[in-house]
Design an enzyme around this catalytic site. Structure first.
Site, PDB file in Angstrom:
ATOM      1  N   LYS A  22      62.074  44.596  46.113  1.00  0.00           N
ATOM      2  CA  LYS A  22      62.283  43.986  47.135  1.00  0.00           C
ATOM      3  C   LYS A  22      62.689  42.594  46.315  1.00  0.00           C
ATOM      4  O   LYS A  22      63.005  41.992  46.580  1.00  0.00           O
ATOM      5  CB  LYS A  22      61.009  44.012  48.235  1.00  0.00           C
ATOM      6  CG  LYS A  22      61.019  42.800  48.957  1.00  0.00           C
ATOM      7  CD  LYS A  22      59.888  43.391  49.829  1.00  0.00           C
ATOM      8  CE  LYS A  22      58.732  42.569  49.828  1.00  0.00           C
ATOM      9  NZ  LYS A  22      58.482  41.171  49.090  1.00  0.00           N
ATOM     10  N   ASN A  23      61.584  42.656  45.721  1.00  0.00           N
ATOM     11  CA  ASN A  23      61.632  40.600  44.996  1.00  0.00           C
ATOM     12  C   ASN A  23      62.717  41.000  44.288  1.00  0.00           C
ATOM     13  O   ASN A  23      62.919  39.865  43.523  1.00  0.00           O
ATOM     14  CB  ASN A  23      60.515  40.929  44.197  1.00  0.00           C
ATOM     15  CG  ASN A  23      59.178  40.755  45.411  1.00  0.00           C
ATOM     16  OD1 ASN A  23      59.139  40.769  46.614  1.00  0.00           O
ATOM     17  ND2 ASN A  23      57.663  40.748  44.393  1.00  0.00           N
ATOM     18  N   CYS A 121      51.004  30.333  55.302  1.00  0.00           N
ATOM     19  CA  CYS A 121      51.334  32.162  54.868  1.00  0.00           C
ATOM     20  C   CYS A 121      49.898  32.531  54.604  1.00  0.00           C
ATOM     21  O   CYS A 121      48.898  32.112  54.211  1.00  0.00           O
ATOM     22  CB  CYS A 121      51.821  32.424  53.440  1.00  0.00           C
ATOM     23  SG  CYS A 121      51.810  33.760  52.558  1.00  0.00           S
ATOM     24  N   ARG A 126      51.153  28.425  49.149  1.00  0.00           N
ATOM     25  CA  ARG A 126      52.176  28.171  48.878  1.00  0.00           C
ATOM     26  C   ARG A 126      52.795  27.065  48.608  1.00  0.00           C
ATOM     27  O   ARG A 126      53.971  27.673  49.976  1.00  0.00           O
ATOM     28  CB  ARG A 126      52.476  30.261  49.212  1.00  0.00           C
ATOM     29  CG  ARG A 126      51.568  31.228  48.986  1.00  0.00           C
ATOM     30  CD  ARG A 126      52.487  32.337  49.739  1.00  0.00           C
ATOM     31  NE  ARG A 126      53.420  33.126  48.644  1.00  0.00           N
ATOM     32  CZ  ARG A 126      53.544  34.294  48.415  1.00  0.00           C
ATOM     33  NH1 ARG A 126      53.444  35.178  50.187  1.00  0.00           N
ATOM     34  NH2 ARG A 126      54.874  34.660  48.204  1.00  0.00           N
ATOM     35  N   ASP A 311      50.882  41.840  43.294  1.00  0.00           N
ATOM     36  CA  ASP A 311      50.891  42.524  44.523  1.00  0.00           C
ATOM     37  C   ASP A 311      50.438  44.097  43.797  1.00  0.00           C
ATOM     38  O   ASP A 311      51.044  44.722  45.182  1.00  0.00           O
ATOM     39  CB  ASP A 311      52.597  42.655  44.126  1.00  0.00           C
ATOM     40  CG  ASP A 311      53.296  40.691  44.827  1.00  0.00           C
ATOM     41  OD1 ASP A 311      52.242  40.291  45.611  1.00  0.00           O
ATOM     42  OD2 ASP A 311      54.459  41.164  44.273  1.00  0.00           O
ATOM     43  N   ARG A 403      58.052  45.824  56.203  1.00  0.00           N
ATOM     44  CA  ARG A 403      59.144  44.632  55.517  1.00  0.00           C
ATOM     45  C   ARG A 403      59.178  44.815  53.875  1.00  0.00           C
ATOM     46  O   ARG A 403      60.008  44.183  52.892  1.00  0.00           O
ATOM     47  CB  ARG A 403      57.944  43.323  55.588  1.00  0.00           C
ATOM     48  CG  ARG A 403      57.551  42.937  56.764  1.00  0.00           C
ATOM     49  CD  ARG A 403      56.572  40.945  56.626  1.00  0.00           C
ATOM     50  NE  ARG A 403      57.714  40.831  54.938  1.00  0.00           N
ATOM     51  CZ  ARG A 403      56.734  39.219  54.462  1.00  0.00           C
ATOM     52  NH1 ARG A 403      55.336  39.312  54.529  1.00  0.00           N
ATOM     53  NH2 ARG A 403      57.509  38.793  53.237  1.00  0.00           N
TER      54      ARG A 403
HETATM   55  C1  UD1 Z   1      56.477  36.253  44.223  1.00  0.00           C
HETATM   56  C2  UD1 Z   1      56.859  37.321  45.000  1.00  0.00           C
HETATM   57  C3  UD1 Z   1      55.627  37.903  45.194  1.00  0.00           C
HETATM   58  C4  UD1 Z   1      54.220  37.996  44.155  1.00  0.00           C
HETATM   59  C5  UD1 Z   1      54.174  36.748  43.667  1.00  0.00           C
HETATM   60  C6  UD1 Z   1      53.269  35.938  42.373  1.00  0.00           C
HETATM   61  C7  UD1 Z   1      59.017  37.805  45.552  1.00  0.00           C
HETATM   62  C8  UD1 Z   1      60.013  37.530  46.873  1.00  0.00           C
HETATM   63  N1  UD1 Z   1      57.888  37.354  45.721  1.00  0.00           N
HETATM   64  O1  UD1 Z   1      56.200  35.213  45.620  1.00  0.00           O
HETATM   65  O2  UD1 Z   1      55.772  38.925  45.915  1.00  0.00           O
HETATM   66  O3  UD1 Z   1      53.500  38.052  45.084  1.00  0.00           O
HETATM   67  O4  UD1 Z   1      55.343  36.289  43.012  1.00  0.00           O
HETATM   68  O5  UD1 Z   1      53.895  37.062  41.712  1.00  0.00           O
HETATM   69  O6  UD1 Z   1      59.328  37.513  44.650  1.00  0.00           O
HETATM   70  N2  UD1 Z   1      52.918  27.813  43.578  1.00  0.00           N
HETATM   71  C9  UD1 Z   1      53.018  26.572  44.087  1.00  0.00           C
HETATM   72  N3  UD1 Z   1      54.359  25.354  43.753  1.00  0.00           N
HETATM   73  C10 UD1 Z   1      55.741  25.884  43.808  1.00  0.00           C
HETATM   74  C11 UD1 Z   1      56.002  27.394  44.477  1.00  0.00           C
HETATM   75  C12 UD1 Z   1      54.712  28.387  43.969  1.00  0.00           C
HETATM   76  O7  UD1 Z   1      51.581  26.065  43.795  1.00  0.00           O
HETATM   77  O8  UD1 Z   1      56.104  25.086  44.405  1.00  0.00           O
HETATM   78  C13 UD1 Z   1      51.984  28.294  42.738  1.00  0.00           C
HETATM   79  C14 UD1 Z   1      52.148  29.567  44.370  1.00  0.00           C
HETATM   80  O9  UD1 Z   1      51.458  29.229  45.102  1.00  0.00           O
HETATM   81  C15 UD1 Z   1      51.182  30.774  43.283  1.00  0.00           C
HETATM   82  C16 UD1 Z   1      51.482  30.946  41.906  1.00  0.00           C
HETATM   83  O10 UD1 Z   1      52.560  29.490  41.838  1.00  0.00           O
HETATM   84  O11 UD1 Z   1      49.257  29.948  43.216  1.00  0.00           O
HETATM   85  C17 UD1 Z   1      52.548  31.823  41.975  1.00  0.00           C
HETATM   86  O12 UD1 Z   1      53.438  31.513  43.147  1.00  0.00           O
HETATM   87  P1  UD1 Z   1      55.640  32.465  42.556  1.00  0.00           P
HETATM   88  O13 UD1 Z   1      55.324  33.193  41.487  1.00  0.00           O
HETATM   89  O14 UD1 Z   1      56.486  31.076  43.010  1.00  0.00           O
HETATM   90  O15 UD1 Z   1      54.735  32.835  44.415  1.00  0.00           O
HETATM   91  P2  UD1 Z   1      56.853  33.376  44.907  1.00  0.00           P
HETATM   92  O16 UD1 Z   1      57.567  33.307  43.659  1.00  0.00           O
HETATM   93  O17 UD1 Z   1      56.614  33.096  46.355  1.00  0.00           O
END
Ligand code: UD1
Length: 426
Positions: A22-23, A121, A126, A311, A403
């Site tokens: 999915k990711n 969320c 996030r 995850d 999902r």
């Molecule tokens: C993706 C995955 C999710 C997984 C996560 C971490 C998808 C669709 N989802 O989510 O299943 O749990 O990676 O492996 O691929 N953060 C910030 N600012 C930002 C973006 C992120 O502070 O602009 C923080 C987040 O709150 C979190 C950390 O960075 O604490 C990692 O998040 P991120 O790697 O961005 O996760 P996603 O891409 O949302």
């Protein structure tokens, strides 16, 4: 709302086909925005999040078609000939945070985009600040108004060095896609290295993007004026692989995970093996079972790839509830990612949470109960616990499962689980 009923205690035996990730699939679909020519994606999972992304892309003007392909799983064609709209509305973004992945591609192709802020969320705040910082470094102008991110790049995006202060999967993906069409060279420093990022990079390369350093923490992307048609097969889902490996172990059974790959989950595999799993490569994937009579309490801390994935944390906690000894599980990626704990306790697990760590003291056995799914990974952890528990469990609000886990009851029932979906009151 549907519920899932499970009668626990049966060792799972058989083979489970691992779906496309999915990711990986979600960013790959967003990449279709980058080219006027069509993108063909094979091995696509059939999931609610994918349907949400289809709805979003269709809203933006990209028609999609899906067909079953015997040899390569589900095949999706996305046609980016014309972009009719550059706004990702609240009603779709609130259903799925990954909708933010259309921001970079829209901005790169059309010079403007409006994407609703994802909002709160269940597993933490996030934020999207890293996505915005990266795009601003490439020259985008960004304003937040009425709950929307308004981004423009009237003169186009221009390659630059982006240093991420924190590793983010989504921000790395957005920037890789945007930089592929920017003028000049972009360096992404402290980039995420997840296999899903590598998969996106390979697809972008097949579309004509010039990307170096895939799988490393610094990526170099030389922008090109346009990308072209490509045909790409989605990588196998390492989270689904790890989940079913744990299902085999927690029930004392043996599963062959068809298409599962150990090299995409080495750190997780090492921890699982220390926790008492046997994982061996087979010519069709890998075989998972419990190595000895009892699992072994083993500590774990989540980390960005190549570390132990957040995850898989909830599923691992379910596994450890029946281990001999204690396990300290520390979550470093998301706050509030212990929502499965009170529900596991309802099933007689012994767990104490202190800030970002949970101490799990293994019990001989769990007992079935009525429980509530709160997010995707929490739901599957309850399901694993239910498969091992004595008696019956009903999991409410299973729409979270749909999902991210394709045909979960069918896959488990085919391996001997007593599991049924009950439609109606949740
Ligand atoms: C993706 C995955 C999710 C997984 C996560 C971490 C998808 C669709 N989802 O989510 O299943 O749990 O990676 O492996 O691929 N953060 C910030 N600012 C930002 C973006 C992120 O502070 O602009 C923080 C987040 O709150 C979190 C950390 O960075 O604490 C990692 O998040 P991120 O790697 O961005 O996760 P996603 O891409 O949302």
């Amino acid at each position: 709302m549907d519920r899932i009923w499970i009668k626990g205690g049966r060792p799972l035996q058989g083979a489970i086909q691992i779906s496309g990730a999915k990711n990986a699939a979600l960013p790959l679909m967003a990449a279709a925005i980058l080219s006027e020519e069509p993108l063909t994606l094979r091995n696509m999972p059939d999931l609610q999040d994918i349907r949400t992304m289809v709805a979003l892309l269709e809203r933006l003007g990209l028609p999609t078609t899906v067909e079953e392909d015997e040899a390569h799983g589900r095949l999706m064609r996305l046609d980016g000939a014309t972009i009719a709209d550059t706004c990702a509305p609240y009603d779709l973004v609130r259903k799925m945070r990954a909708s933010i992945l259309v921001l970079g591609p829209l901005l790169a192709r059309e010079g403007n985009a409006a994407v609703s802020l994802p909002g709160g969320c269940a597993i933490g705040t996030r934020p999207v600040d890293l996505h915005l910082m990266g795009l601003e470094t490439l020259g985008a102008e960004i304003a937040l108004q009425e709950g929307y991110i308004h981004a423009t790049a009237p003169k186009g995006l221009i390659g630059a060095e982006v240093v991420f202060p924190k590793i983010s999967v989504g921000a790395t993906e957005n920037l890789m896609m945007a930089a592929s069409l920017a003028r000049g060279t972009t360096r992404l420093v402290n980039a995420a290295r997840e296999p899903e990022i590598v998969d996106l990079g390979r697809c972008l390369q097949a579309m004509g993007a010039k990307i170096e350093g895939l799988g490393k923490d610094t990526l170099e992307i030389e922008g090109v004026p346009r990308l072209h048609a490509a045909d790409h097969a989605v990588v196998a889902d390492r989270i689904e692989t790890g989940t079913y490996a744990m299902a085999a172990a927690i029930t004392g059974g043996e599963l062959e995970l068809l298409g599962g790959r150990i090299d995409d989950m080495q750190a997780a595999a090492d921890i699982l093996e220390r926790g008492g799993l046997s994982l061996t490569a087979s010519n069709r994937g890998l075989v998972a079972r419990r190595a000895n009579e009892r699992l072994v309490g083993t500590d774990v801390m989540t980390a960005p790839f190549p570390g132990f994935p957040t995850d898989l944390q909830a599923q691992y906690m379910a596994l450890m509830t029946t281990a001999g000894g204690a396990a300290m599980i520390t979550e470093t990626i998301f706050e509030n990612r212990f929502m499965h704990v009170p529900e596991l306790i309802r099933m007689s697990a012994d767990i104490t949470v202190h800030t970002a760590s949970a101490l799990v003291r293994g019990r001989e056995r769990l007992t079935g109960a009525q429980v509530m799914a709160t997010d995707l990974r929490a739901s599957i952890s309850l399901l694993l616990a239910a498969l091992a528990a004595e008696g019956e469990t009903t999991i409410n609000r299973v729409y979270h499962l749909d999902r991210g886990y394709e045909k979960v009851e069918a896959k488990l029932a085919a391996c001997g689980a007593e599991i049924r979906r009950l439609s109606g009151n949740g």
